[in-house]
Design an enzyme around this catalytic site. Structure first.
Site, PDB file in Angstrom:
ATOM      1  N   GLU A   1      65.781 -22.112  87.183  1.00  0.00           N
ATOM      2  CA  GLU A   1      65.254 -21.175  86.620  1.00  0.00           C
ATOM      3  C   GLU A   1      65.644 -20.828  84.976  1.00  0.00           C
ATOM      4  O   GLU A   1      65.116 -20.175  84.356  1.00  0.00           O
ATOM      5  CB  GLU A   1      64.166 -20.092  86.845  1.00  0.00           C
ATOM      6  CG  GLU A   1      62.899 -20.409  87.915  1.00  0.00           C
ATOM      7  CD  GLU A   1      62.077 -20.354  88.738  1.00  0.00           C
ATOM      8  OE1 GLU A   1      63.155 -19.544  89.849  1.00  0.00           O
ATOM      9  OE2 GLU A   1      61.104 -19.994  88.885  1.00  0.00           O
TER      10      GLU A   1
ATOM     11  N   GLU B   1      62.330 -24.441  95.457  1.00  0.00           N
ATOM     12  CA  GLU B   1      61.022 -23.868  96.481  1.00  0.00           C
ATOM     13  C   GLU B   1      60.391 -24.128  97.379  1.00  0.00           C
ATOM     14  O   GLU B   1      59.847 -23.932  98.339  1.00  0.00           O
ATOM     15  CB  GLU B   1      60.070 -22.785  95.263  1.00  0.00           C
ATOM     16  CG  GLU B   1      61.711 -21.920  94.079  1.00  0.00           C
ATOM     17  CD  GLU B   1      62.120 -22.444  93.897  1.00  0.00           C
ATOM     18  OE1 GLU B   1      62.192 -23.806  93.368  1.00  0.00           O
ATOM     19  OE2 GLU B   1      62.625 -21.813  92.389  1.00  0.00           O
TER      20      GLU B   1
HETATM   21  N1  3HC Z   1      70.309 -17.275  99.483  1.00  0.00           N
HETATM   22  C1  3HC Z   1      71.118 -16.688 100.219  1.00  0.00           C
HETATM   23  N2  3HC Z   1      72.243 -17.731 101.105  1.00  0.00           N
HETATM   24  C2  3HC Z   1      72.338 -19.146 101.015  1.00  0.00           C
HETATM   25  C3  3HC Z   1      71.611 -19.749  99.760  1.00  0.00           C
HETATM   26  C4  3HC Z   1      70.868 -18.367  99.602  1.00  0.00           C
HETATM   27  N3  3HC Z   1      70.067 -19.395  98.158  1.00  0.00           N
HETATM   28  N4  3HC Z   1      72.059 -21.298  99.225  1.00  0.00           N
HETATM   29  C5  3HC Z   1      72.869 -21.061 100.874  1.00  0.00           C
HETATM   30  N5  3HC Z   1      73.443 -20.134 101.485  1.00  0.00           N
HETATM   31  C6  3HC Z   1      73.738 -19.915 102.524  1.00  0.00           C
HETATM   32  C7  3HC Z   1      73.916 -20.817 103.265  1.00  0.00           C
HETATM   33  O1  3HC Z   1      72.884 -20.083 104.565  1.00  0.00           O
HETATM   34  C8  3HC Z   1      75.176 -21.120 103.754  1.00  0.00           C
HETATM   35  O2  3HC Z   1      75.452 -20.104 104.771  1.00  0.00           O
HETATM   36  P1  3HC Z   1      76.508 -19.709 106.283  1.00  0.00           P
HETATM   37  O3  3HC Z   1      77.749 -20.117 105.632  1.00  0.00           O
HETATM   38  O4  3HC Z   1      76.630 -18.548 106.633  1.00  0.00           O
HETATM   39  O5  3HC Z   1      75.936 -20.990 107.430  1.00  0.00           O
HETATM   40  C9  3HC Z   1      75.993 -21.282 102.287  1.00  0.00           C
HETATM   41  O6  3HC Z   1      75.234 -20.547 102.012  1.00  0.00           O
HETATM   42  C10 3HC Z   1      76.776 -22.082 102.500  1.00  0.00           C
HETATM   43  O7  3HC Z   1      75.148 -23.536 102.136  1.00  0.00           O
HETATM   44  P2  3HC Z   1      75.417 -24.738 102.667  1.00  0.00           P
HETATM   45  O8  3HC Z   1      75.791 -24.960 103.904  1.00  0.00           O
HETATM   46  O9  3HC Z   1      74.300 -25.418 101.871  1.00  0.00           O
HETATM   47  O10 3HC Z   1      76.143 -24.810 101.310  1.00  0.00           O
HETATM   48  P3  3HC Z   1      76.485 -26.540 100.719  1.00  0.00           P
HETATM   49  O11 3HC Z   1      77.482 -26.187  99.690  1.00  0.00           O
HETATM   50  O12 3HC Z   1      76.234 -27.840 101.373  1.00  0.00           O
HETATM   51  O13 3HC Z   1      74.922 -26.419  99.446  1.00  0.00           O
HETATM   52  C11 3HC Z   1      73.322 -25.586  98.086  1.00  0.00           C
HETATM   53  C12 3HC Z   1      74.806 -25.255  98.640  1.00  0.00           C
HETATM   54  C13 3HC Z   1      73.317 -26.755  97.449  1.00  0.00           C
HETATM   55  C14 3HC Z   1      73.309 -24.535  97.189  1.00  0.00           C
HETATM   56  C15 3HC Z   1      72.302 -24.945  99.683  1.00  0.00           C
HETATM   57  O14 3HC Z   1      72.904 -24.313 100.304  1.00  0.00           O
HETATM   58  C16 3HC Z   1      70.731 -25.397  98.779  1.00  0.00           C
HETATM   59  O15 3HC Z   1      70.386 -26.190  98.925  1.00  0.00           O
HETATM   60  N6  3HC Z   1      70.731 -23.974  99.307  1.00  0.00           N
HETATM   61  C17 3HC Z   1      69.503 -23.179  98.769  1.00  0.00           C
HETATM   62  C18 3HC Z   1      69.068 -24.061  97.811  1.00  0.00           C
HETATM   63  C19 3HC Z   1      67.393 -23.604  96.949  1.00  0.00           C
HETATM   64  O16 3HC Z   1      66.489 -23.626  98.314  1.00  0.00           O
HETATM   65  N7  3HC Z   1      67.434 -22.623  96.694  1.00  0.00           N
HETATM   66  C20 3HC Z   1      65.731 -22.180  96.187  1.00  0.00           C
HETATM   67  C21 3HC Z   1      65.798 -20.543  96.845  1.00  0.00           C
HETATM   68  S1  3HC Z   1      64.254 -20.089  96.829  1.00  0.00           S
HETATM   69  C22 3HC Z   1      64.108 -19.750  94.827  1.00  0.00           C
HETATM   70  O17 3HC Z   1      65.229 -19.614  94.017  1.00  0.00           O
HETATM   71  C23 3HC Z   1      62.819 -18.475  94.178  1.00  0.00           C
HETATM   72  C24 3HC Z   1      63.002 -18.497  93.265  1.00  0.00           C
HETATM   73  O18 3HC Z   1      62.003 -19.649  92.213  1.00  0.00           O
HETATM   74  C25 3HC Z   1      62.597 -17.265  92.823  1.00  0.00           C
END
Ligand code: 3HC
Ligand code: NAI
Length: 700
Positions: free
Chosen positions: A105, A125
């Site tokens: 976004e 999301e």
């Molecule tokens: N917020 C907070 N913490 C997050 C996070 C996020 N969005 N994404 C990842 N983390 C944390 C994980 O919990 C993990 O913590 P830990 O080491 O304590 O276990 C650490 O960051 C590393 O994460 P991964 O092990 O998953 O790292 P990778 O490098 O394998 O993957 C990633 C990175 C592809 C970014 C993956 O973490 C991911 O898919 N994250 C979520 C993405 C997501 O769903 N984003 C949408 C959020 S909702 C949103 O944005 C709402 C908006 O529309 C307003």
């Protein structure tokens, strides 16, 4: 300005870099720093325009999920994105890695997007029980074709850079070394021709008639049965076509905030963190692991061939040993078929396919072929004598320090380890079928297994893209032990009057991928029969035995593979249809046992099944077989078709209340005090007013 967003002026272009490890999530500190940086850019007389990029290998992993469910802290992300969009000076998003959710976004608020070839972009999301909440549903359909936008928003699918360029989400692709220079050139171009700057949310509303959205809703209802947020995502995109800019944005925000307080959102976010927490095993956190290069596998049947496929696709050299040349050739043919399918689905690159078939995969006879393997996984018949014989032989052949793993489903890993001179190297690696598809891997730690071997197992799982969960030794470990227990609840309901078809329907309505009798037919009635036979000597005298499926076994109705089991499988109903003969046999069996059949509502079927699952889950925790409740949830989500949007059995228990679960168990205990005896842990938690979540939070 804080250090979470750095500001550097390079040749008249301000580079705004988000530096907030681990994933540059847009936490409150980042939002505040971004706001300062965008205001500074507009006040900076020396800056023509700006670039927004991420530090490290990630652009932005989205909103900070850990802030969800807490009091929102200003400035809100939509406000920051509007500020970027409204910036008088052009801002180009230089997407250096994944840009997900709020990260995507942010790029939509920018005036152009350039990504590296390895970048990925998407709005995941929906996988967290939400919809994009910072303008994504309003801006994306104004940028790309509305059908594609709907698909991306409702599926959460991520695009590669090439796909993003193809659909118009990216303007350009640039090699990492050129990314900032290309973005800078584009920012200059836009600064020189401000009338060409596109501010997406101000573009005319996209056009689509109602049928487009009705079709999308029908597809979501079929594909994401039981989930509510995909439908809300369609509503939000439809709002972009019907309402003006402000009203559309407000409608998206309203939907986003309403989803924030739903149990589905809580469950899906629980699942996200539970999967990551499962990899936290306190006793191995400081152990460094030597690289694993060669994986040996013994047995090339259903499991061995699947494990070999997964290991080869993960880049390991694989040596699979069978009993005879004929079986080795059969295993190779199965692996080749699996690989061909992966190639077709583009999950395997042609070069890797060629390398596996050329030199990385060897199928043969003779344990001596395993002398160089770093990890050896045994997947022979489920028989203690056979397995012990294999491990005795391995002990004499495997190199020092090699991991000696068994894929046993139920057998005692300690007893297998005991026949070797190196029990510290023996571990259970319980893959699920089909092993090259299923994500779950139970890492079964026996009494003498060393921390190094546990750490190696988790490293192997990571590379094989498996979700590993630590388990202790008991009959069935975490998943199969709990399954064996709740499966009985289904049998008892069937004998007491519910039809297997009603039970399956109630449980698929609950959200399970399949009901227990469909699963029995798929796995094979002979497999269930063999398990009951194996368990017979240890069966508690008070346990109620249901032998109905034994009758199917003796008739040769072994399930899908024979076209008949609980269901009939034929051309008319390839997925199975109820069998009136089975229903008649059941009537007879109930009569023979003097059971007066009663009716069960779908709700009661679900309540009993879940209560049994949760009760045994609590016992698994009590016995130290699982590290924490959320690990049990991960096992069921990744290996047993549990609906992700319910978060797993232990999360579901918290959701409905542990006192409710305990009360149900106590009520059912009036019929069968042995089966329905409440787990001590459940009683303790209820007495203390605690939840499984409290245990998750207390675990390291
Ligand atoms: N917020 C907070 N913490 C997050 C996070 C996020 N969005 N994404 C990842 N983390 C944390 C994980 O919990 C993990 O913590 P830990 O080491 O304590 O276990 C650490 O960051 C590393 O994460 P991964 O092990 O998953 O790292 P990778 O490098 O394998 O993957 C990633 C990175 C592809 C970014 C993956 O973490 C991911 O898919 N994250 C979520 C993405 C997501 O769903 N984003 C949408 C959020 S909702 C949103 O944005 C709402 C908006 O529309 C307003
Ligand atoms: P399978 O019967 O399909 O394959 C076993 C293979 O082992 C056969 O091809 C056989 O020729 C080979 N074999 C037997 N003894 C051998 C020896 N001494 N040396 C080399 N090869 C030998 O069995 P399946 O289903 O693959 O199961 C294997 C193991 O995996 C069992 O312990 C089982 O409990 C476990 N498991 C099975 C699952 C399933 O769904 N099938 C799921 C998870 C674990």
């Amino acid at each position: 300005m804080t250090e979470t967003v750095t500001y550097e002026l390079i040749d008249g272009i301000a580079v705004l870099t988000i530096a907030h490890p681990p994933v540059n999530a847009t936490s409150q500190k980042v939002r505040e720093a971004l706001k300062d940086a965008v205001l500074r850019l507009n006040d900076d007389a020396d800056a023509l325009g700006g670039i927004l990029t991420g530090d490290g290998s990630i652009f932005v992993g989205g909103a900070d999920i850990r802030e969800f469910g807490k009091t929102p802290m200003p400035p809100a992300l939509p406000e920051i994105i509007n500020l970027i969009e409204d910036s008088a000076k052009p801002i180009v998003a230089a997407i250096n890695g994944v840009a997900l959710g709020g990260g995507c976004e942010l790029t939509l608020g920018a005036h152009a997007r350039i990504g590296t070839p390895g970048a990925r972009i998407g709005l995941p999301e929906v996988t967290l029980g939400l919809i994009p909440g910072a303008g994504g549903t309003q801006r994306l359909p104004r940028l790309i074709e509305i059908g594609t936008a709907l698909d991306l928003i409702t599926s959460g699918r991520q695009l590669t850079a090439a796909e993003a360029l193809d659909c118009g989400l990216f303007d350009q692709i640039a090699e990492p070394a050129d990314l900032l220079a290309s973005a800078s050139a584009l920012a200059r171009e836009l600064a020189a021709a401000p009338q060409t700057i596109r501010r997406l949310s101000y573009l005319p509303a996209p056009q689509a008639d109602a049928s487009v959205f009705e079709k999308a809703r029908a597809a979501c209802r079929a594909r994401y049965k039981g989930q509510i947020n995909q439908l809300a995502a369609v509503d939000a995109v439809e709002a972009a076509t019907r309402l003006d800019r402000e009203a559309g944005m407000a409608e998206e925000r309203r939907l986003f905030l309403s989803l924030m307080s739903t149990p589905q959102r809580a469950a899906l976010i629980h699942a996200f963190f539970a999967e990551r927490k499962a990899a936290h095993v306190p006793d191995i956190k400081d152990i460094a692991v030597e690289p694993i290069e060669e994986v040996g596998i013994i047995g090339g049947g259903t499991m061995g061939a699947g494990i070999a496929t997964a290991a080869a696709m993960a880049g390991y050299r694989v040596t699979l040993v069978e009993r005879e040349e004929e079986f080795a050739a059969r295993a190779r043919a199965t692996i080749e078929k699996n690989l061909a399918r992966a190639l077709e689905r583009k999950t395997l690159k042609p070069a890797d396919h060629a390398a596996i078939l050329g030199e990385r995969l060897k199928t043969c006879v003779g344990y001596e072929n395993l002398s160089t393997a770093d990890v050896i996984i045994e997947a022979v018949f489920e028989n203690m004598d056979v397995k012990q014989e294999v491990f005795r032989a391995l002990d004499g052949i495997a190199k020092k320090g090699a991991t000696l793993a068994t894929n046993t489903s139920y057998l005692d890993v300690n007893a297998i380890a005991a026949v070797t001179s190196r029990p510290e190297d023996v571990i259970g690696l319980h893959f699920f079928s089909p092993a090259h598809v299923m994500r779950l891997l139970e890492v079964v730690v026996a009494d003498k297994t060393s921390g190094t071997q546990v750490a190696r197992a988790f490293a192997l799982a990571r590379r094989m893209k498996k979700t590993a969960v630590r388990a202790g030794v008991c009959d069935g470990f975490i998943g199969n032990r709990i399954l064996a227990h709740y499966r009985l609840a289904a049998d008892y309901m069937m004998m007491d009057g519910a039809s297997p078809y009603d039970i399956d329907a109630a449980l698929t309505d609950f959200g399970f991928a399949m009901g227990p009798f469909q699963v029995a037919d798929l796995a094979g009635i002979d497999i269930g029969y063999a398990t009951r036979q194996r368990r017979a000597p240890a069966r508690h005298p008070d346990e109620r035995y249901v032998g109905f499926a034994d009758a199917l076994y003796h008739k040769g109705w072994l399930g899908q593979k024979t076209g008949r089991g609980f269901y009939i499988y034929d051309a008319e109903a390839p997925k199975g249809r109820p069998d009136p003969e089975v229903s008649a046999m059941l009537d007879g069996a109930r009569k023979a046992e003097g059971i007066a059949p009663r009716t069960f509502t779908a709700e009661e079927i679900q309540d009993r099944y879940m209560a049994a699952m949760i009760n045994e889950g609590a016992r698994v925790l009590e016995d130290g077989i699982a590290q924490r409740p959320s690990d049990i949830d991960v096992v069921f989500l990744a290996g047993y078709g549990f609906p992700r949007w319910r978060g797993g059995p232990m999360q579901y228990a918290d959701e409905i209340g542990l006192d409710t679960v305990l009360n149900r168990i106590r009520t059912y205990a009036a019929e069968d005090a042995h089966y329905w005896s409440p787990a001590r842990l459940l009683e303790k938690l209820v007495a203390e007013g605690k939840t499984f979540k409290d245990l998750n939070e207390a675990s390291a």
